[in-house]
Enzyme design. Structure first.
Site, PDB file in Angstrom:
ATOM      1  N   ASP A 156       0.860  -1.181   0.000  1.00 51.58           N
ATOM      2  CA  ASP A 156       0.000   0.000   0.000  1.00 51.58           C
ATOM      3  C   ASP A 156       0.896   1.231   0.000  1.00 51.58           C
ATOM      4  O   ASP A 156       1.544   1.534   1.007  1.00 51.58           O
ATOM      5  CB  ASP A 156      -0.896   0.014   1.242  1.00 51.58           C
ATOM      6  N   LYS A 181      -6.922   3.515  -2.607  1.00 50.34           N
ATOM      7  CA  LYS A 181      -7.227   3.401  -1.176  1.00 50.34           C
ATOM      8  C   LYS A 181      -7.420   4.791  -0.591  1.00 50.34           C
ATOM      9  O   LYS A 181      -6.720   5.735  -0.953  1.00 50.34           O
ATOM     10  CB  LYS A 181      -6.075   2.660  -0.480  1.00 50.34           C
ATOM     11  N   LYS A 215     -10.116   0.288  -1.672  1.00 48.16           N
ATOM     12  CA  LYS A 215      -9.910  -0.089  -0.272  1.00 48.16           C
ATOM     13  C   LYS A 215     -10.258   1.095   0.613  1.00 48.16           C
ATOM     14  O   LYS A 215      -9.757   2.202   0.417  1.00 48.16           O
ATOM     15  CB  LYS A 215      -8.460  -0.520  -0.027  1.00 48.16           C
TER      16      LYS A 215
END
Length: 220
Positions: free
Chosen positions: A89, A151, A180
């Protein structure tokens, strides 16, 4: 619904100890979460402990500011994958996005995607610092750069995921990327709101509470 497989069971606090890492590893095994999301320093150990399980190791790149150089992010990514991470991430260069230096933002993401060599890349755009127009642009750049997910948040910038942001991001990327939601998802109600808005992965330290239908006081 198997709630657990939507959850990246998360521990990203700077003061995280080995005992705390052991705890989330055991919880992840017990509940069969999709992954544990941890800081890079713990990746090798966690990967060894999770060997033979279905739980993936996810780590963070350029975290939490996104302000390290692309070269640094590339090194971090390669190092993490070599040590056993299956997902990364990364945080975008937020300042470059706000400057309108979109090519720099895209190249930054592309660098990590290339270094990940087929592993899953999620791009953290830090929604609480962006206008809606910037959220759309960051999501578009993530798509063009070849990422797998966009995300919402690091959980370190004073704001987390909202259903409105998740929907905006999902509407932008369509079926090409997943979304996400992370930051402030504390219970099953929050979790369901994020899924209804279009999220297919939830980052939360409250994974156990979510699957048990309880409430957590955690910010991440």
């Amino acid at each position: 619904m198997n709630y657990a497989k939507y959850i990246d069971h998360t521990l990203l606090k700077p003061e995280s100890t080995r005992n705390q890492i052991d705890k989330i590893i055991e919880e992840a095994k017990a509940f069969n979460f999709k992954s544990i999301c941890i800081n890079p320093t713990h990746v090798k150990y966690a990967a060894e402990q999770l060997k033979g399980s279905d739980v993936l190791v996810c780590t963070v790149i350029g975290f939490p500011l996104g302000a390290s150089t692309t070269e640094t992010k590339i090194f971090e990514t390669k190092d993490a994958i070599n040590k056993g991470a299956s997902e990364v991430d990364m945080v975008i260069n937020i300042g470059a996005l706000k400057d309108g230096r979109f090519e720099d933002v895209q190249k930054d993401i592309e660098g990590v995607v290339g270094a990940a060599n087929g592993k899953t890349v999620k791009v953290i755009i830090e929604t609480c610092l962006l206008t809606d127009e910037e959220k759309v642009k960051a999501s578009e750049l993530s798509k063009v750069a070849g990422a797998d997910f966009v995300k919402t948040s690091t959980g370190f910038a004073g704001g987390g995921a909202t259903p409105e942001d998740v929907k905006l991001m999902k509407d932008t990327v369509g079926d090409d990327l997943e979304v996400k939601a992370s930051g402030g998802v504390r219970n099953l109600e929050d979790f369901n709101h994020m899924l209804e808005a279009g999220a297919t992965r939830i980052g939360a330290s409250a994974g156990v509470e979510i699957v048990q239908g309880l409430e957590s006081d955690s910010d991440y």
